[in-house]
Write an enzyme that holds these catalytic residues in place. Structure first.
Site, PDB file in Angstrom:
ATOM      1  N   ASP A   1      -2.438   5.920  -3.031  1.00 42.47           N
ATOM      2  CA  ASP A   1      -2.790   6.865  -1.965  1.00 42.47           C
ATOM      3  C   ASP A   1      -1.575   7.709  -1.589  1.00 42.47           C
ATOM      4  O   ASP A   1      -1.682   8.657  -0.819  1.00 42.47           O
ATOM      5  CB  ASP A   1      -3.278   6.113  -0.713  1.00 42.47           C
ATOM      6  CG  ASP A   1      -4.751   5.734  -0.824  1.00 42.47           C
ATOM      7  OD1 ASP A   1      -5.435   6.267  -1.732  1.00 42.47           O
ATOM      8  OD2 ASP A   1      -5.209   4.912  -0.014  1.00 42.47           O
TER       9      ASP A   1
ATOM     10  N   ASP B   1     -15.483   9.822   0.334  1.00 39.74           N
ATOM     11  CA  ASP B   1     -16.150   9.009   1.355  1.00 39.74           C
ATOM     12  C   ASP B   1     -16.783   9.879   2.459  1.00 39.74           C
ATOM     13  O   ASP B   1     -16.190  10.858   2.893  1.00 39.74           O
ATOM     14  CB  ASP B   1     -15.056   8.111   1.971  1.00 39.74           C
ATOM     15  CG  ASP B   1     -15.619   6.981   2.775  1.00 39.74           C
ATOM     16  OD1 ASP B   1     -16.841   6.908   2.932  1.00 39.74           O
ATOM     17  OD2 ASP B   1     -14.805   6.162   3.248  1.00 39.74           O
TER      18      ASP B   1
ATOM     19  N   ARG C   1     -10.232  -2.933   7.478  1.00 40.60           N
ATOM     20  CA  ARG C   1     -10.751  -1.562   7.521  1.00 40.60           C
ATOM     21  C   ARG C   1     -12.211  -1.570   8.007  1.00 40.60           C
ATOM     22  O   ARG C   1     -13.073  -0.873   7.480  1.00 40.60           O
ATOM     23  CB  ARG C   1     -10.669  -0.888   6.153  1.00 40.60           C
ATOM     24  CG  ARG C   1     -10.517   0.619   6.275  1.00 40.60           C
ATOM     25  CD  ARG C   1     -10.630   1.322   4.953  1.00 40.60           C
ATOM     26  NE  ARG C   1     -10.381   2.743   5.137  1.00 40.60           N
ATOM     27  CZ  ARG C   1     -10.934   3.690   4.406  1.00 40.60           C
ATOM     28  NH1 ARG C   1     -11.756   3.398   3.431  1.00 40.60           N
ATOM     29  NH2 ARG C   1     -10.649   4.946   4.631  1.00 40.60           N
TER      30      ARG C   1
ATOM     31  N   ASN D   1     -11.607  -1.423  -0.921  1.00 43.59           N
ATOM     32  CA  ASN D   1     -10.564  -1.205   0.076  1.00 43.59           C
ATOM     33  C   ASN D   1     -10.154  -2.397   0.930  1.00 43.59           C
ATOM     34  O   ASN D   1      -9.555  -2.214   1.993  1.00 43.59           O
ATOM     35  CB  ASN D   1     -10.981  -0.053   1.010  1.00 43.59           C
ATOM     36  CG  ASN D   1     -10.733   1.290   0.356  1.00 43.59           C
ATOM     37  OD1 ASN D   1      -9.682   1.514  -0.234  1.00 43.59           O
ATOM     38  ND2 ASN D   1     -11.709   2.179   0.424  1.00 43.59           N
TER      39      ASN D   1
ATOM     40  N   CYS E   1     -10.281   2.792  -8.055  1.00 43.01           N
ATOM     41  CA  CYS E   1      -9.403   3.007  -6.901  1.00 43.01           C
ATOM     42  C   CYS E   1      -9.513   1.765  -6.031  1.00 43.01           C
ATOM     43  O   CYS E   1     -10.581   1.162  -5.942  1.00 43.01           O
ATOM     44  CB  CYS E   1      -9.876   4.243  -6.141  1.00 43.01           C
ATOM     45  SG  CYS E   1      -8.985   4.544  -4.594  1.00 43.01           S
TER      46      CYS E   1
ATOM     47  N   TRP F   1       0.847  -1.188   0.000  1.00 42.23           N
ATOM     48  CA  TRP F   1       0.000   0.000   0.000  1.00 42.23           C
ATOM     49  C   TRP F   1       0.892   1.252   0.000  1.00 42.23           C
ATOM     50  O   TRP F   1       1.873   1.317   0.731  1.00 42.23           O
ATOM     51  CB  TRP F   1      -0.911  -0.003   1.250  1.00 42.23           C
ATOM     52  CG  TRP F   1      -1.682   1.266   1.379  1.00 42.23           C
ATOM     53  CD1 TRP F   1      -2.727   1.668   0.597  1.00 42.23           C
ATOM     54  CD2 TRP F   1      -1.459   2.306   2.327  1.00 42.23           C
ATOM     55  NE1 TRP F   1      -3.159   2.906   1.002  1.00 42.23           N
ATOM     56  CE2 TRP F   1      -2.403   3.317   2.061  1.00 42.23           C
ATOM     57  CE3 TRP F   1      -0.552   2.485   3.376  1.00 42.23           C
ATOM     58  CZ2 TRP F   1      -2.470   4.495   2.805  1.00 42.23           C
ATOM     59  CZ3 TRP F   1      -0.611   3.646   4.125  1.00 42.23           C
ATOM     60  CH2 TRP F   1      -1.571   4.635   3.843  1.00 42.23           C
TER      61      TRP F   1
ATOM     62  N   LYS G   1     -15.942   7.896  -8.348  1.00 42.44           N
ATOM     63  CA  LYS G   1     -14.710   7.222  -7.918  1.00 42.44           C
ATOM     64  C   LYS G   1     -15.156   5.900  -7.310  1.00 42.44           C
ATOM     65  O   LYS G   1     -15.841   5.882  -6.287  1.00 42.44           O
ATOM     66  CB  LYS G   1     -13.976   8.098  -6.884  1.00 42.44           C
ATOM     67  CG  LYS G   1     -12.727   7.452  -6.296  1.00 42.44           C
ATOM     68  CD  LYS G   1     -11.980   8.457  -5.417  1.00 42.44           C
ATOM     69  CE  LYS G   1     -10.845   7.841  -4.634  1.00 42.44           C
ATOM     70  NZ  LYS G   1     -10.257   8.794  -3.676  1.00 42.44           N
TER      71      LYS G   1
ATOM     72  N   ASP H   1     -14.323   2.748  -5.441  1.00 44.01           N
ATOM     73  CA  ASP H   1     -13.251   2.303  -4.542  1.00 44.01           C
ATOM     74  C   ASP H   1     -13.438   0.838  -4.149  1.00 44.01           C
ATOM     75  O   ASP H   1     -14.525   0.257  -4.306  1.00 44.01           O
ATOM     76  CB  ASP H   1     -13.250   3.204  -3.292  1.00 44.01           C
ATOM     77  CG  ASP H   1     -11.858   3.412  -2.734  1.00 44.01           C
ATOM     78  OD1 ASP H   1     -10.976   2.569  -2.992  1.00 44.01           O
ATOM     79  OD2 ASP H   1     -11.645   4.412  -2.023  1.00 44.01           O
TER      80      ASP H   1
HETATM   81  C1  GLA Z   1      -9.316   4.747   0.022  1.00 47.23           C
HETATM   82  C2  GLA Z   1      -8.917   5.598  -1.169  1.00 47.23           C
HETATM   83  C3  GLA Z   1      -8.814   7.036  -0.747  1.00 47.23           C
HETATM   84  C4  GLA Z   1     -10.121   7.496  -0.150  1.00 47.23           C
HETATM   85  C5  GLA Z   1     -10.526   6.577   0.998  1.00 47.23           C
HETATM   86  C6  GLA Z   1     -11.915   6.894   1.498  1.00 47.23           C
HETATM   87  O1  GLA Z   1      -8.316   4.671   0.940  1.00 47.23           O
HETATM   88  O2  GLA Z   1      -7.726   5.152  -1.716  1.00 47.23           O
HETATM   89  O3  GLA Z   1      -8.459   7.858  -1.827  1.00 47.23           O
HETATM   90  O4  GLA Z   1     -11.115   7.505  -1.155  1.00 47.23           O
HETATM   91  O5  GLA Z   1     -10.520   5.210   0.586  1.00 47.23           O
HETATM   92  O6  GLA Z   1     -12.309   6.049   2.506  1.00 47.23           O
END
Ligand code: GLA
Length: 728
Positions: free
Chosen positions: A549, A368, A444, A481, A527, A200, A477, A479
């Site tokens: 990030d 977010d 997370r 995660n 993302c 990461w 966007k 995402d």
């Molecule tokens: C991830 C993305 C960030 C942001 C956060 C929001 O970490 O990489 O750019 O959008 O989520 O929770």
């Protein structure tokens, strides 16, 4: 035609502008690989497949009347398990009797113009003028299972794509255990394996290592590529540099578990496979069903890594990305994540947008935290309804006000996930991936939804559509995660649980396709905690991807250099962020942050209301530069001049397709006293003269490429400069 069947030698000859790929139908209808590399003459190359001296430890084939032939030694076009070849297998199928001995023999073929789509999966596309396709139909003689090998040759690029289809027209179900997208056998082993390793915030670090007599695997078991590896590898010669030498790139258009396996055997020959990771994969193929692998994209270059990358960049920009945004200038965006995290309201978003609009920024992206009870990362994921209290009113009001500033509006989603503390989880705990009796791991603070389920995808599309239909959303966007763990689906029977990883990916593609079908003008940016799922499959849906990030300009350099091995500038999300930087606590000049971010889809990731007047002036300049240099950067050819790995300086340049313009960027990572610094440019037209915009000096293209330029003297770490050259 770039693909020919040579009757006399029963060979298939595939020609790209600078490369040849050859294989033939051997006695016994084996498909034997002869050659892949720089263009060769019309000779019969079957002599290349004579491999070493065999003895009794190498089994013969009863179908070949030559004791020198053994499937264990021959270069196989698509290797199989348990029928005499002990090297890594591209194909392994467990038949109805429980055996996984697999074999593959030629039956027939067809050659035609154009390129077929792969059902329900992303792939490169081409017109009848751009490409030719070969389909080779094969059969496993014992089971009757049909295997089709697909090859597409791009006529004007050194690109060959491959994928495989298996059809079960037998009397009973079978199980696919290994099914690679491509298999390449090389006559020697004098290669280095280049791959993109990372973690990461440190994605796509270029690794280059010698092959030794073993199997080297670059892979993922996370359900997506993850930050640790990328579905791209290259075999290069020890002497290969950016500008010289052979490079064989293999990139997989897939967003799930992938594996690239490279084996050097006892005879110093090499086999390389690329495809779905066999570990964690299985597929029950019922009678009458077919299975298609993802597509592997092979690029050959004998002009170094730079040429290989440029081939990928053009192909992915023009023949993989789709929709109205594929080559269009993307709006300069500002994203509030690094500025506010979860702590914002509608007024704050508006105030950022208002200030940004004055400086030339074109789109506000609300990250977010705008939905459900999402005020931290423990709550609300999955509850895709607007938190109107937080936004000081309906979303439409905020969006309309932002549009009123002349800006576009974008919003963040993480559709595939759910927090245990959410309405969605309370209502549908069975919608998550899980294995009965096993505690679900959080990552997370979230679980993963079961994207193989249609009802889950319908719910997600419905939620997103409600938001999209309530106001004018220009950009999402998307995402993702966390990795997949405890991978089980409540709807599938026991014998199909092994399919969940792949079904998850197919489910993701389905949802993305349906969303884009419904909102064809939507701009998607992918993302996954940065570049965790920066792969070609995602580029089919989202022409830009948040590369990392990590927004510290110095840490970004190796990430962008590494990502550019395979991915074009037009796909690389790169933003200017505040200093000291979030993760590194490093302070770099505002200009340098801009110069580094200009490499990609440009934007800002900071609280613009808090910038000094001087910094705001710089934002204006940078936004103008984005427009000014758009053509040369995004339509141009990239040359990586000085990689950032020594940590002294880094330099790269873009040259416009007509070679009338070039932009060189140099970043000083660490100053050194008493060292002359010097750079040779690349890719210019040797016959043209170029003017340095800043100094007004005129140079010949040959001079800039052969004699080069001395850098101006600098004394400060992290400074940077650009040289803009235009033809006179
Ligand atoms: C991830 C993305 C960030 C942001 C956060 C929001 O970490 O990489 O750019 O959008 O989520 O929770």
């Amino acid at each position: 035609m770039s693909i020919r069947f040579l009757q006399e030698t029963k060979s298939f000859r595939l020609d790209t502008p600078k490369a040849t790929y050859l294989f033939h139908i051997h006695e016994g209808n084996y498909l034997i690989h002869d050659y892949y590399g720089a263009t060769v003459g019309e000779d019969d190359l079957r002599y290349l497949c004579a491999r070493g001296k065999r003895n009794g430890t190498y089994p013969n084939s009863p179908d070949v009347n030559n004791r020198e032939f053994s499937p264990a030694l021959a270069p196989m076009e698509y290797s199989t398990n348990g029928s005499g070849d002990f090297r890594i297998s591209a194909l392994q199928i467990r038949d109805g009797g429980g055996h996984n001995s697999t074999d593959l023999r030629y039956v027939s073929h067809k050659i035609y113009k154009g390129k077929p789509a792969i059902p329900h999966q992303p792939a490169t596309y081409a017109t009848a003028e751009e490409a030719d396709t070969l389909e080779v139909f094969c059969k496993d003689p014992a089971t009757g299972i049909e295997i089709t090998l697909f090859y597409t040759v791009f006529r004007k690029a050194d690109v060959i794509t491959r994928h495989t289809m298996v059809a079960n027209n037998t009397a009973c179900a079978v199980d696919l255990e290994r099914i690679a997208s491509t298999c390449l056998d090389f006559v020697d082993a004098d290669y280095r394996l280049l791959h993109l390793d990372g973690s990461w915030s440190r994605e796509c670090t270029v690794e280059r290592e010698a092959l030794t007599r073993c199997i080297k695997t670059v892979s993922s078991k996370r359900g997506y590529a993850g930050h640790q590896h990328n579905p791209f590898v290259a075999l290069v010669r020890s002497e290969t540099t950016e500008d010289q030498g052979e490079a064989y790139g293999i990139s997989l258009i897939y967003s799930g578990n992938f594996a690239s396996e490279t084996q050097v055997d006892a005879f110093y020959t090499t086999r390389m496979l690329m495809g779905i990771n066999p570990e964690g994969f299985g597929w029950r193929l019922d009678v009458g069903e077919t299975f298609y692998t993802p597509e592997a994209v092979m690029v050959y270059s004998n002009e170094g890594l730079g040429e290989m990358s440029r081939t990928y960049h053009k192909l992915y920009r023009h023949n993989l990305c789709r929709g109205p945004w594929k080559t269009k200038k993307r709006p300069i965006l500002i994203n509030n994540w690094e500025a506010t995290r979860f702590t914002f309201d509608g007024n704050k978003i508006y105030s950022i947008a208002e200030e940004a609009s004055k400086l030339g920024i074109e789109m506000m992206v609300m990250d977010d935290g705008w939905f459900g009870t999402r005020d931290d990362d423990k709550h609300g994921l999955g509850d895709w309804y607007v938190n109107e209290k937080k936004l000081n009113g309906p979303l439409k009001d905020l969006v309309d006000r932002i549009h009123g500033l002349g800006m576009k509006f974008g919003i963040w989603f993480e559709p595939e996930m759910v927090n245990p503390l959410s309405d969605l989880y309370e209502a549908h705990p069975d919608w998550c991936l899980k294995v009965d009796g096993r505690t679900m791991s959080t990552s997370r603070n979230q679980y993963v939804l079961d994207m193989s389920r249609e009802d889950v995808r319908d719910y997600l599309l419905d939620c997103m559509a409600k938001i999209m239909d309530s106001c004018q959303i220009d950009y999402i966007k998307w995402d993702f995660n966390r990795p997949l763990t405890e991978v089980g689906s409540a709807l599938l029977p026991a014998e199909r649980q092994k399919e969940v990883f792949h079904r998850f990916v197919l489910g993701l593609y389905d949802l993305l396709e349906r969303l884009l079908d419904r909102y064809p003008n939507l701009l998607l940016e992918g993302c996954a905690s940065g570049g965790g799922r920066y792969d070609p499959a995602m580029l089919y849906y989202s022409p830009q991807y948040w590369a990392s990030d990590e927004t510290d300009a110095m840490e970004r350099l190796p990430i962008q250099f590494g990502s550019s091995m395979c991915y074009p500038a037009s796909s690389m999300g790169a933003h200017v962020s505040r200093c000291p930087s979030h993760h590194m606590k490093r302070t770099t000049p505002f200009e340098t942050r801009g110069n580094v971010a200009l490499w990609g889809t440009f934007g800002y990731e900071l609280d613009i209301t808090k910038l000094t007047d001087e910094e705001k002036e710089l934002v204006k300049v940078q936004c103008e530069e984005y427009h000014k240099y758009f053509n040369v950067i995004h339509n141009g050819d990239l040359y990586r001049l000085i990689p950032p790995y020594t940590r002294e300086e880094a330099a790269w340049m873009f040259v416009s397709p007509d070679k009338k313009e070039a932009l060189v960027t140099v970043v000083v990572m660490m100053t050194k006293l008493h060292r002359n610094r010097y750079i040779k440019l690349r890719g210019l037209d040797p016959e043209k003269n170029y003017k340095d915009e800043e100094t007004g000096k005129i140079y010949n293209g040959k001079t800039l490429m052969n004699a080069g330029l001395i850098f101006p003297e600098y004394r400060e770490d992290f400074t940077s400069f650009k040289i803009h050259l235009t033809e006179i």
